[in-house]
Design a protein around this motif. Structure first.
Motif, mmCIF file in Angstrom:
data_model
loop_
_atom_site.group_PDB
_atom_site.id
_atom_site.type_symbol
_atom_site.label_atom_id
_atom_site.label_comp_id
_atom_site.label_asym_id
_atom_site.label_seq_id
_atom_site.Cartn_x
_atom_site.Cartn_y
_atom_site.Cartn_z
ATOM 1 N N TRP B 48 49.359 49.659 30.071
ATOM 2 C CA TRP B 48 49.424 48.219 29.795
ATOM 3 C C TRP B 48 48.814 47.403 30.933
ATOM 4 O O TRP B 48 48.177 46.385 30.710
ATOM 5 N N LEU B 49 49.027 47.863 32.158
ATOM 6 C CA LEU B 49 48.461 47.123 33.291
ATOM 7 C C LEU B 49 46.937 47.148 33.240
ATOM 8 O O LEU B 49 46.277 46.166 33.613
ATOM 9 N N GLU B 50 46.376 48.252 32.777
ATOM 10 C CA GLU B 50 44.921 48.312 32.584
ATOM 11 C C GLU B 50 44.508 47.427 31.413
ATOM 12 O O GLU B 50 43.602 46.597 31.523
ATOM 13 N N LYS B 51 45.200 47.631 30.274
ATOM 14 C CA LYS B 51 44.822 46.927 29.046
ATOM 15 C C LYS B 51 44.923 45.414 29.212
ATOM 16 O O LYS B 51 44.047 44.661 28.756
ATOM 17 N N ALA B 52 45.991 44.973 29.868
ATOM 18 C CA ALA B 52 46.180 43.524 30.035
ATOM 19 C C ALA B 52 45.263 42.964 31.127
ATOM 20 O O ALA B 52 45.160 41.756 31.290
ATOM 21 N N GLY B 53 44.615 43.856 31.881
ATOM 22 C CA GLY B 53 43.674 43.397 32.902
ATOM 23 C C GLY B 53 44.324 43.036 34.225
ATOM 24 O O GLY B 53 43.655 42.539 35.128
ATOM 25 N N TRP B 54 45.612 43.321 34.355
ATOM 26 C CA TRP B 54 46.282 42.918 35.593
ATOM 27 C C TRP B 54 45.867 43.829 36.749
ATOM 28 O O TRP B 54 45.780 43.377 37.894
ATOM 29 N N LEU B 55 45.665 45.104 36.441
ATOM 30 C CA LEU B 55 45.142 46.004 37.469
ATOM 31 C C LEU B 55 43.689 45.651 37.781
ATOM 32 O O LEU B 55 43.270 45.656 38.952
ATOM 33 N N GLY B 56 42.950 45.314 36.741
ATOM 34 C CA GLY B 56 41.549 44.933 36.916
ATOM 35 C C GLY B 56 41.362 43.718 37.809
ATOM 36 O O GLY B 56 40.274 43.510 38.373
ATOM 37 N N ASN B 57 42.405 42.912 37.957
ATOM 38 C CA ASN B 57 42.291 41.752 38.846
ATOM 39 C C ASN B 57 41.918 42.171 40.269
ATOM 40 O O ASN B 57 41.195 41.458 40.966
ATOM 41 N N PHE B 58 42.428 43.329 40.685
ATOM 42 C CA PHE B 58 42.117 43.787 42.047
ATOM 43 C C PHE B 58 40.632 44.152 42.164
ATOM 44 O O PHE B 58 39.981 43.833 43.150
ATOM 45 N N ASP B 59 40.100 44.810 41.111
ATOM 46 C CA ASP B 59 38.669 45.124 41.111
ATOM 47 C C ASP B 59 37.850 43.834 41.103
ATOM 48 O O ASP B 59 36.850 43.711 41.820
ATOM 49 N N ALA B 60 38.289 42.889 40.279
ATOM 50 C CA ALA B 60 37.569 41.615 40.190
ATOM 51 C C ALA B 60 37.576 40.909 41.543
ATOM 52 O O ALA B 60 36.577 40.291 41.943
ATOM 53 N N ALA B 61 38.695 41.030 42.259
ATOM 54 C CA ALA B 61 38.772 40.418 43.589
ATOM 55 C C ALA B 61 37.766 41.085 44.523
ATOM 56 O O ALA B 61 36.999 40.410 45.232
ATOM 57 N N ALA B 62 37.731 42.401 44.515
ATOM 58 C CA ALA B 62 36.838 43.141 45.421
ATOM 59 C C ALA B 62 35.379 42.872 45.097
ATOM 60 O O ALA B 62 34.521 42.853 45.978
ATOM 61 N N GLN B 63 35.106 42.632 43.815
ATOM 62 C CA GLN B 63 33.725 42.453 43.374
ATOM 63 C C GLN B 63 33.325 40.986 43.248
ATOM 64 O O GLN B 63 32.281 40.671 42.662
ATOM 65 N N GLY B 64 34.186 40.072 43.727
ATOM 66 C CA GLY B 64 33.835 38.647 43.715
ATOM 67 C C GLY B 64 33.776 38.051 42.316
ATOM 68 O O GLY B 64 33.051 37.099 42.079
ATOM 69 N N ILE B 106 45.089 53.938 42.350
ATOM 70 C CA ILE B 106 45.512 52.526 42.282
ATOM 71 C C ILE B 106 45.549 51.922 43.685
ATOM 72 O O ILE B 106 45.102 50.795 43.903
ATOM 73 N N VAL B 107 46.071 52.686 44.632
ATOM 74 C CA VAL B 107 46.156 52.170 46.000
ATOM 75 C C VAL B 107 44.766 51.806 46.521
ATOM 76 O O VAL B 107 44.590 50.772 47.180
ATOM 77 N N ARG B 108 43.777 52.624 46.185
ATOM 78 C CA ARG B 108 42.413 52.298 46.648
ATOM 79 C C ARG B 108 41.934 50.982 46.043
ATOM 80 O O ARG B 108 41.268 50.185 46.709
ATOM 81 N N ARG B 109 42.251 50.744 44.795
ATOM 82 C CA ARG B 109 41.834 49.489 44.151
ATOM 83 C C ARG B 109 42.539 48.301 44.801
ATOM 84 O O ARG B 109 41.951 47.236 44.988
ATOM 85 N N VAL B 110 43.804 48.505 45.133
ATOM 86 C CA VAL B 110 44.540 47.430 45.808
ATOM 87 C C VAL B 110 43.931 47.174 47.186
ATOM 88 O O VAL B 110 43.684 46.023 47.582
ATOM 89 N N ALA B 111 43.656 48.262 47.902
ATOM 90 C CA ALA B 111 43.130 48.134 49.268
ATOM 91 C C ALA B 111 41.827 47.346 49.278
ATOM 92 O O ALA B 111 41.577 46.523 50.168
ATOM 93 N N ALA B 112 41.002 47.578 48.271
ATOM 94 C CA ALA B 112 39.694 46.920 48.227
ATOM 95 C C ALA B 112 39.806 45.409 48.083
ATOM 96 O O ALA B 112 38.863 44.674 48.389
ATOM 97 N N ALA B 113 40.944 44.954 47.613
ATOM 98 C CA ALA B 113 41.114 43.518 47.386
ATOM 99 C C ALA B 113 41.736 42.804 48.578
ATOM 100 O O ALA B 113 41.808 41.569 48.608
ATOM 101 N N GLN B 114 42.193 43.561 49.562
ATOM 102 C CA GLN B 114 42.833 42.909 50.715
ATOM 103 C C GLN B 114 41.775 42.231 51.587
ATOM 104 O O GLN B 114 40.697 42.773 51.815
ATOM 105 N N GLU B 115 42.114 41.068 52.059
ATOM 106 C CA GLU B 115 41.140 40.321 52.857
ATOM 107 C C GLU B 115 41.261 40.678 54.335
ATOM 108 O O GLU B 115 42.210 41.346 54.749
#
Lengths: 623, 623
Positions: B48-64, B106-115
């Motif tokens: 669900w976190l993938e489908k709803a895009g909530w996990l994808g938010n971290f990728d979107a953050a990393a990719q601007g 998942i942790v890697r995706r989160v890490a990529a979004a940290q400023e």
């Protein structure tokens, strides 16, 4: 184009309304409140509308200062319209020239904000604002037009067309252009345009307005609006109105829509639609209405709850929902002539409409709880109070629909007292008043609801027999008319009346112990006490210090004593035990208490207090 | 830096926790649910976190790609963190390599979004988004950091520092930089950072985190946040925590804050603060807690109501508030050793935590009502259900805090079973389990809560005497330990134990009739039936067709019959009368009914139904 000066003027139905020229209040319970509305509330409201900047929004619109200078919520325009409606009724009643000048000044400011195509809303459509009709669910644009039109209808009925009526007609034409059969096939999240357009049709004879009102009534319920967290029932878009069994969702929305549907049904001869709303009224009254007549059991969505979900301590019973209920019941009364509708109006007037305003007319209840557990705090004088937060009346609210709604209701109150039909006069609500129609004039003398004697004096009468009909309230077992027993319902008196004749209705006002339907869980084991149309309550300021209203237990017997209805009871002391379940029997504390009960509409007028309408019985029995 | 693998590890207090390496569940009531959580819920949540895009938010953050590609509410990041916490506990329990891979991804995706400065939130601070910390009332930024840190704490305790722990430490340092004594002197609208920072201090020994947690606890209550419609009590900013008498406002916020305050009090030796929270717990349990242990009586603001405002039909009893309550009670249990805290944990586990998840682990209750008046409708499979709307468990919510909160709780459940002190072992919750500590190992055999026999078998023991302490629940009058009567509280057994010794606690499970405190208005005249720690309920699917649960009246007697606890009753038929007040006595309908009662946690698992925990008594008496 001056018609009967009344808030609803159907062209068909069992009874015909009288207006503010035919019925006037004389000194008594309601005239005192109407005076306060006139002398205090209307000016208080006008001052707040200026101070809060909601009136200034129209100037900002005319001067191109929007959205930067916009103040208030998306529906704040409507408070100005409801003030204009109140001023219109007041002007019709009194011809007050100073009031008329203030009215004209506001109307000019409103007129200056109207756009070339008739659109008028300070919150939408300009650069930097949301586009017009882009948020039908929450934008309140058609709701806002509805109140504009209602104000104009009042003005037209009171003194004929003027600038406000022109504004409203242009707005109505715009609405029909935009939302007609070939236009946007949706509705407004908040009903109100429906009764407004039907009423404007009645004033102007312009069929297009009625057709549009019908279109709005028919469209709703087919999921034309977005689904929301509260569900589409919140704005009655869950089920077509013809198929619904009960009012549901947001209580103000529900009653306004039903009122508009009755208007449409009556004007189009649509008995199926009228029957549907009638059925919904009956089920709502039987299952979703508080003892006070208040409607609404849920704070979250200001909604009617499920059947028998009627918690006193979370009774929402919004003042505006009571006004919507009166609007609906009045229309059904005119359509059917059944005194049950007037019974509910009476209950709602004495227990909600009379409860909301402060004695000085400068404070209001937004919600009307039946059980206050914790004393409230005095609201700060210049603060916009959250709508339901205080147990004390507040001068103004962030969402301030109720004060202006009360103002227009009090200003037009006399119109709800009596009707006529081909046989004669029906008196529905009892208040000291003068009534004239055709070649007949009567005066009503009474100290109701303090006293139960209602004397109808004939001042003028034709030579031919006619029928005087007096409503005997459902609660009034033992009533008499000129000394003869009459049963609840209509008491008809058909004869030739002479000037000077006096007909006396005696309604018994001994206090009544009222037990609830056993399916209402929240008040199981409790009774209320009523006296005539007035619901009573126990308030902490009347109890000895230290007595907790929640520990009070009463015997099912009440009597008048020293000028107050009094019940006898005692307090209980639950056994000391941290966990509040699985405990043994209570200890009854020593001594018996006399508990004076006061009219519910008088509560919270002596500072912060706790209060209960429903009183737990000493022996726990109610069934 | 591998410490006890447990959700709260205070450095002082009466009892010391054991962790997931010391306590493991064996087949039984809780292991079955923990298995479902592991095998179904965790993957369901991840999907669900993938489908709803909530996990994808971290990728979107990393990719601007933010804010354009942002999905979900402002606090959606936290669901990913709670999933990571659940995965951490599970990995600690099982060492599951496949799960570990998913966790790392998942942790890697989160890490990529940290400023660069440690800030991490996909909803704030970028061009086009609101600035960081511009909306402390509703933004949930520190709340979000709190769950990030909690996930890292779990991971650190289970398997030592990793990338997630590095992220969390950088985030915590950022929070301390920004909100320290010289920083922004405010707090987050939603507490959570408080226990998180205190726990991170426990893991890292970094005193700065504890100081910051204390600062947040002390600042709140001084009106540092804006006033809102619900009042500042909504986020406990009305009164400093030392001065409060009871939990109030939003129930999840209230319990999380109190848990954090206990952590701070214990680590700083602040007995005044500990006493304040202890006092609040006792009053909240005595006056603001439902029979199920659920907390929350108001839908509008997801809030604890006023004292004794406990309506079954509007019980909010949010799943997350139950988890917050367990967090709080567990910390107080460790601090004080009083079994009353474990009593409430037991009640909450069996009646809220076990109620929320569907049998297949792919549906959840967000709220846990005690009275369902109208059967719900099956939620559509791919829809985000409003949080409190359905009477059936829903796969996911627009605000989906509860599924992930359950996942981390079930994954770490064994940690709540037992503690140690210098004298020996305390068993708080009964479940089939293995426990080892120092040179001691025991096994618990039981079919609890179906059966009341709990056998503790000694597998390994030192030669010296030690104390085995077993909690006797408050409800368990008549309990025996090895055949000898024991009273509710602690049953201590101090001796030398031999391998193979078996100690047997027998808890009596005959059904109990439970009457409520007479000040709880909403359930006056009703009783509930309990069996052991399990609250029972009547559900429409167990009744003959046509029997209305609202018309049911029962006798205050229950017995086990044909494998079900059964009460006897009849139905009543209110007299026909439109207006539901002022009516006469009911007719009792002919015939007597046997009503089988089921565990409340089993309700709504057989399709839409109506349900009641509190049953009106036939004679109306409860006091």
């Amino acid at each position: 184009m001056i018609t009967t000066a009344t808030p609803a003027a159907p062209s068909a139905g069992r009874l015909r309304p009288l207006g503010l020229r035919e019925v006037t209040l004389r000194p008594g319970f309601w005239q005192q409140r109407q005076d306060t509305n006139r002398t205090a509330s209307i000016a208080h409201i006008e001052q707040w509308l200026e101070k809060a900047g909601w009136l200034g929004n129209f100037d900002a619109a005319a001067q191109g200062r929007l959205p930067g200078d916009r103040r208030g919520r998306e529906f704040s325009d409507t408070e100005i319209y409801k003030l204009l409606e109140a001023m219109s009724w007041e002007y019709g009643r009194t011809g007050d020239a100073e009031l008329e000048e203030r009215y004209q000044a506001i109307v000019r400011r409103v007129a200056a904000a109207q756009e070339a195509d008739g659109y008028l809303n300070t919150n939408f459509g300009r650069p930097g604002q949301q586009p017009r009709y882009s948020d039908l669910e929450w934008g309140h644009e058609l709701y806002s037009f509805g109140h504009l039109i209602q104000a104009a209808v009042a003005r037209a009925r009171v003194s004929g067309p003027d600038l406000l009526v022109q504004i409203a007609v242009r707005a109505a034409d715009h609405v029909c252009d935009m939302f007609g059969p070939d236009g946007i096939t949706s509705v407004c999240g908040h009903p109100e345009i429906e009764p407004a357009l039907a009423e404007l049709y009645r004033v102007t004879g312009e069929r297009r307005y009625l057709d549009q009102a019908r279109l709005f009534v028919e469209r709703r319920g087919h999921q034309v609006l977005a689904d929301i967290e509260f569900g589409r029932s919140y704005y009655q878009d869950d089920v077509p109105i013809r198929d619904a069994d009960v009012l549901r969702g947001h209580a103000v929305r529900a009653t306004y829509l039903a009122a508009g549907a009755v208007d449409v049904a009556v004007e189009t001869g649509d008995t199926e639609l009228l029957d549907a709303v009638t059925r919904q009224w009956h089920r709502t009254v039987a299952r979703r209405t508080h003892l006070t007549g208040g409607m609404g059991s849920r704070h979250q969505d200001e909604a009617l709850g499920e059947d028998f979900m009627l918690p006193p301590d979370r009774a929402y019973a919004e003042t505006c929902a009571a006004i919507g209920s009166v609007m609906l019941s009045w229309r059904l009364l005119l359509a059917h002539g059944d005194p049950a509708y007037a019974d509910l109006i009476e209950r709602t007037l004495f227990n909600v409409i009379a409860t909301s305003p402060a004695d000085d007319g400068r404070g209001f209840f937004y919600t009307n709880t039946l059980h206050q557990r914790v004393p409230g705090t005095e609201p700060a004088p210049d603060v916009l109070v959250p709508r339901a937060a205080s147990s004390l009346r507040a001068p103004w609210f962030a969402v301030s629909c109720c004060p202006t709604n009360l103002a227009r209701t009090y200003a037009s109150l006399a119109a709800y007292l009596a009707t006529v039909d081909d046989d004669g006069l029906q008196i529905h609500q009892y208040a000291a008043a003068s009534i004239s129609f055709r070649d007949t004039a009567v005066e009503i003398d009474t100290n109701y609801p303090d006293e139960g004697r209602i004397a109808v004096r004939i001042l003028e009468s034709p030579d031919t027999p006619w029928t005087l009909s007096l409503r005997v309230p459902q609660w009034a077992a033992g009533a008499t008319l000129d000394g003869r027993p009459v049963v609840p319902g209509w008491a008809h008196l058909t004869r030739r009346f002479e000037t000077g004749d006096v007909v006396v209705l005696e309604l018994p006002l001994q206090p009544r112990i009222t037990a609830p339907d056993p399916r209402i869980d929240a008040i199981r084991g409790c009774v209320a006490v009523e006296r005539g149309p007035v619901v009573l309550c126990a308030e902490s300021v009347d109890l000895p210090a230290g007595v907790d209203l929640n520990a009070l237990r009463v015997l099912p017997h009440a009597e008048e004593r020293d000028g107050a209805v009094t019940v006898t009871g005692h307090t209980v002391q639950p056994p000391a035990h941290g966990w509040p379940y699985g405990i043994g029997p209570d200890h009854r504390t020593a001594g018996t208490l006399d508990i004076p009960l006061r009219p519910y509409h008088r509560w919270a007028r002596r500072g912060p207090s706790t209060m209960r309408v429903w009183l737990p019985l000493a022996d726990g029995r109610t069934e």
